[in-house]
Write a protein that holds these residues in place. Structure first.
Motif: not given
Ligand SMILES: *[C@@H]1O[C@H](CO)[C@@H](O)[C@H](O)[C@H]1NC(C)=O
Ligand SMILES: *[C@@H]1O[C@H](CO)[C@@H](O)[C@H](O)[C@H]1NC(C)=O
Length: 443
Positions: A280-289
């Protein structure tokens, strides 16, 4: 009222078509990694071309692993001298297209299989290739020739960037995990990572330009423990590749963490563990970018193998991870013969053994009702401290849970590592490729 409802209906139709387009073209993809070394393995783990064929019914892509690069000429090269004789095996694989026209065949370069003379994955030549435009040109020219000469549909970059170092773990339940902020923020593995990040984005752009006119694909496979933050310009790379396979597996391995056994690839963050070591963390990192519309370019990695440790007398008897006082990689399985790794058919056989079998006491399976962390099986060490084994793994059910996660997140699909470690003979329950099949049905 009327115009509004017509408008509303048009809107609904539009989003329906969008959905339809999405589901046919972009999501639910299954990318199958094929370890070419399995073709020449000794013994029962050898996977013949005929045995490979049924897998292709389920795969949208077959990724041939792996090619390497030549340190002097910077050209792509074949890694296995036995197979590469006239690169006959490349041709045999891409010839499967005749029988399986829906499958696209990619050649993957790197994959931590391109070893130095000392036998370790050599990232230095992968970095040095990036640094000079002439080196990149030599590589690009050789790629173009290799793909067209052997009938591949594209190139996968399983680029050997330096992996982050394992963190020291003194005690098992070390509260310090929660104090650790980033994965690598304090201890960079490459002082020139910013330059390498830009140069890699340039290489990707250049390769795209080279390959696009002939309709060849370009993809990226992240290797486990390579920090995207250090090396990948996510927005730029996603603009120029067809998709990215995330390295969401092998977070925890006996090689990196010999003294602590733990679940190798939890879906969600676990208490008291490195907060980045989960899918989940890894996916979220990429989605965030990137923008949400790019989610369908991301695939999560799911394995057909487990990671196994020796349990000692000091590892306790509950099997509940993390396992303290583990003694390194468990002995190799009978088929795959790789210490610390057991393929699904090997695990399945151990689970089926009878409790009274003195030769090889059977493993006790522990499921995961939360569906968040993964499953394991173990037998604790005996009175003289031997025969202890702990293995964290995927089975058809957990693999389907991960495929469901990919779908729920709107990702493109799953990258499966790999077909040669699934039960390709159907030894376990009679059905061939049970994990692959299970992922496919869930996507
Ligand atoms: C993704 O962005 C959210 C909101 O800015 C932040 O709280 C979260 O830590 C970020 N997660 C990762 C994995 O970068
Ligand atoms: C693991 O245990 C087996 C026997 O149970 C032993 O032969 C092997 O050397 C052990 N491995 C390590 C890394 O200690």
């Amino acid at each position: 009222m009327l115009p509004q409802s017509v408008f509303y209906r048009a809107l609904m139709l539009g989003s329906f078509l969008c959905l339809l387009h999405g589901s046919l073209a972009e999501v639910g993809k299954l990318v199958c990694f094929y370890d070419a070394a399995s073709f020449v393995r000794e013994g029962p783990a050898q996977l013949s071309l005929v045995e490979l064929e049924p897998a292709l019914n389920f795969c949208n892509f077959l990724v041939y692993g792996y090619a390497g690069i030549d340190a002097e000429s910077h050209k792509i090269k074949s890694l296995d001298p036995e197979l590469s004789y006239n690169r006959q095996h490349y041709r045999q694989i891409t010839a499967l297209r005749q029988r399986f026209p829906h499958v696209r065949f990619l050649l993957s370069v790197g994959g931590n299989r391109d070893l130095s003379a000392e036998g370790v994955a050599d990232s230095s030549k992968y970095l040095s290739l990036l640094e000079q435009p002439e080196h990149r040109s030599a590589f690009r020219a050789s790629v173009g020739a290799e793909l067209s000469n052997y009938g591949f549909d594209g190139l996968d970059l399983a680029w050997q960037f330096p992996a982050n170092r394992p963190k020291l773990q003194q005690g098992v339940l070390k509260r310090a995990w929660s104090a650790v902020r980033g994965w690598f923020s304090t201890d960079s593995v490459d002082s020139k990572s910013q330059e390498h990040k830009e140069q890699f984005a340039t290489l990707v752009r250049e390769l795209r330009r080279d390959l696009q006119p002939s309709g060849k694909l370009l993809t990226l496979s992240m290797l486990p423990h390579v920090d995207a933050e250090l090396f990948i310009d996510v927005a730029s790379v996603l603009d120029h590749v067809d998709f990215v396979n995330l390295g969401t597996y092998d977070f925890h391995t006996p090689e990196r963490d010999p003294k602590v056994g733990d679940l190798p690839a939890p879906l969600y963050a676990m208490y008291d563990r490195d907060p980045t070591h989960n899918v989940q963390y890894q996916v979220q990192y990429w989605l965030n970018q990137t923008s949400p519309s790019r989610a369908d370019q991301l695939h999560i990695g799911v394995t057909s193998y487990g990671r196994s440790w020796n349990m000692t007398r000091n590892s306790g008897i509950t099997g509940y991870p993390p396992i303290p006082a583990a003694a390194g990689a468990a002995p190799a399985g009978k088929q795959t013969r790789i210490p610390g790794l057991l393929s699904w058919p090997e695990i399945c056989e151990l689970l089926q053994q009878q409790p009274e079998d003195k030769e090889a006491p059977h493993l006790r399976k522990v499921g995961d009702p939360t569906k968040r962390f993964g499953i394991y099986a173990y037998r604790s060490a005996d009175d003289i401290g031997e025969n202890g084994l702990w293995v964290g793994y995927e089975d058809p059910t957990t693999a389907a849970i991960k495929a469901g996660f990919a779908q729920a997140q709107g990702l493109g699909g799953v990258a499966f590592h790999d077909v040669s470690l699934d039960d390709f003979r159907g030894q376990c329950a009679g059905e061939k490729y049970p994990i692959l099949r299970s992922i496919k049905y869930r996507l």
